[in-house]
Scaffold this active site. Structure first.
Site, PDB file in Angstrom:
ATOM      1  N   GLY A  38       0.778  -1.234   0.000  1.00 45.08           N
ATOM      2  CA  GLY A  38       0.000   0.000   0.000  1.00 45.08           C
ATOM      3  C   GLY A  38       0.808   1.281   0.000  1.00 45.08           C
ATOM      4  O   GLY A  38       0.328   2.324  -0.420  1.00 45.08           O
ATOM      5  N   ASP A  97      -5.353   2.391  10.418  1.00 44.08           N
ATOM      6  CA  ASP A  97      -6.762   2.068  10.636  1.00 44.08           C
ATOM      7  C   ASP A  97      -6.900   1.617  12.094  1.00 44.08           C
ATOM      8  O   ASP A  97      -6.960   2.453  12.987  1.00 44.08           O
ATOM      9  CB  ASP A  97      -7.183   1.014   9.611  1.00 44.08           C
ATOM     10  N   VAL A 147     -11.387   3.428   1.613  1.00 43.10           N
ATOM     11  CA  VAL A 147     -10.825   4.259   0.550  1.00 43.10           C
ATOM     12  C   VAL A 147      -9.861   3.468  -0.341  1.00 43.10           C
ATOM     13  O   VAL A 147      -9.243   2.499   0.104  1.00 43.10           O
ATOM     14  CB  VAL A 147     -10.105   5.491   1.132  1.00 43.10           C
ATOM     15  N   ARG A 159      -5.131   0.472  -6.982  1.00 43.09           N
ATOM     16  CA  ARG A 159      -3.933   1.090  -6.377  1.00 43.09           C
ATOM     17  C   ARG A 159      -3.376   2.197  -7.256  1.00 43.09           C
ATOM     18  O   ARG A 159      -2.711   3.116  -6.780  1.00 43.09           O
ATOM     19  CB  ARG A 159      -2.829   0.040  -6.193  1.00 43.09           C
TER      20      ARG A 159
HETATM   21  P1  IMP Z   1      -4.633  -1.655  10.514  1.00 42.69           P
HETATM   22  O1  IMP Z   1      -3.709  -2.749  10.914  1.00 42.69           O
HETATM   23  O2  IMP Z   1      -6.043  -1.896  10.935  1.00 42.69           O
HETATM   24  O3  IMP Z   1      -4.155  -0.276  10.920  1.00 42.69           O
HETATM   25  O4  IMP Z   1      -4.753  -1.694   8.948  1.00 42.69           O
HETATM   26  C1  IMP Z   1      -3.769  -1.245   8.135  1.00 42.69           C
HETATM   27  C2  IMP Z   1      -3.883  -1.900   6.772  1.00 42.69           C
HETATM   28  O5  IMP Z   1      -5.227  -2.253   6.410  1.00 42.69           O
HETATM   29  C3  IMP Z   1      -3.408  -0.908   5.744  1.00 42.69           C
HETATM   30  O6  IMP Z   1      -2.022  -1.029   5.510  1.00 42.69           O
HETATM   31  C4  IMP Z   1      -4.242  -1.274   4.541  1.00 42.69           C
HETATM   32  O7  IMP Z   1      -3.589  -2.277   3.804  1.00 42.69           O
HETATM   33  C5  IMP Z   1      -5.508  -1.858   5.090  1.00 42.69           C
HETATM   34  N1  IMP Z   1      -6.620  -0.872   5.109  1.00 42.69           N
HETATM   35  C6  IMP Z   1      -7.229  -0.341   6.179  1.00 42.69           C
HETATM   36  N2  IMP Z   1      -8.203   0.508   5.829  1.00 42.69           N
HETATM   37  C7  IMP Z   1      -8.209   0.530   4.471  1.00 42.69           C
HETATM   38  C8  IMP Z   1      -8.998   1.242   3.483  1.00 42.69           C
HETATM   39  O8  IMP Z   1      -9.894   2.055   3.769  1.00 42.69           O
HETATM   40  N3  IMP Z   1      -8.692   0.974   2.183  1.00 42.69           N
HETATM   41  C9  IMP Z   1      -7.718   0.110   1.801  1.00 42.69           C
HETATM   42  N4  IMP Z   1      -6.957  -0.558   2.685  1.00 42.69           N
HETATM   43  C10 IMP Z   1      -7.193  -0.357   4.006  1.00 42.69           C
HETATM   44 MG    MG Z   2      -1.331  -2.315   3.608  1.00 41.42          MG
END
Ligand code: IMP
Ligand code: MG
Length: 185
Positions: A38, A97, A147, A159
């Site tokens: 990402g 997130d 998003v 992407r």
């Molecule tokens: P976390 O571990 O919950 O903070 O998630 C982080 C990962 O989830 C990011 O590196 C993204 O790959 C994916 N992610 C979280 N929210 C989104 C979104 O709204 N769109 C796309 N990927 C997301």
């Molecule tokens: Mg990611």
């Protein structure tokens, strides 16, 4: 889908991040490590705007749902990362997130003995965090929407969009090539 951040707005936000980062490290050498996949678009744009002696690397963090791993378990592969022992490291990801990914990757990298680790994310989704850590640098705070674009994907699509768009409920069940972005301006 609805466009949340245009190309120009993204560029301004990334330039501001680069200026903040350049100011914090005051000319000291920095190793920037992007979390695959990402962060690749942000990584490419940011490194050209940061005014510091830079080394660049990547680390892979993926949530596998295979038979051998628990659903959602994070697998970290640091084989492609440069040596970070004794170095100032800036870890870069697309979105903060729940925060679990960044916390886990930072913990893995700490084991390799860097002098310091800071974190930068393009986006922080408001009201979703489940961890005590906060990223050191945040490009944009966005509402709790799914998003895509500028590196972020939905099932590995989108992407490459140069802008950031929120997927709408009706987009989720359509073939991705039929989904069109609606410009909000
Ligand atoms: P976390 O571990 O919950 O903070 O998630 C982080 C990962 O989830 C990011 O590196 C993204 O790959 C994916 N992610 C979280 N929210 C989104 C979104 O709204 N769109 C796309 N990927 C997301
Ligand atoms: Mg990611």
């Amino acid at each position: 889908m609805k466009i949340l951040l245009s190309e120009a707005e993204l560029h301004d936000g990334v330039k501001q991040l680069a200026d903040e980062i350049s100011a914090v490290y005051e000319g000291r050498p920095l190793t920037i490590v992007g979390v695959l996949t990402g962060s690749v678009v942000l990584l490419a744009d940011l490194i050209r705007l940061v005014d510091l002696p830079l080394r660049v690397g990547v680390v892979q963090a993926s949530s596998y749902r295979g038979a051998t791993t628990v659903r959602g378990e994070l697998v970290i592969n640091a084989e492609m990362m440069p040596d970070i022992a004794g170095r100032d490291v800036l870890l870069i990801d697309d979105i903060f997130d729940t925060g679990h990914t960044l916390v886990r990757v930072v913990a893995e990298m700490q084991k390799l003995g860097p002098a310091s680790i800071r974190t930068v994310v393009l986006l922080r989704k408001e009201g979703r965090q489940e961890v005590a850590m906060e990223p050191d640098f945040v490009g944009f705070r966005i509402p709790d929407e799914f998003v895509v674009g500028y590196g972020l994907d939905y099932e590995d699509h989108y992407r490459n969009l140069p802008y950031l768009a929120a997927l709408e409920e009706c987009d989720l069940n359509r073939p991705t090539h039929e989904v069109a972005a609606e410009r909000a301006w």
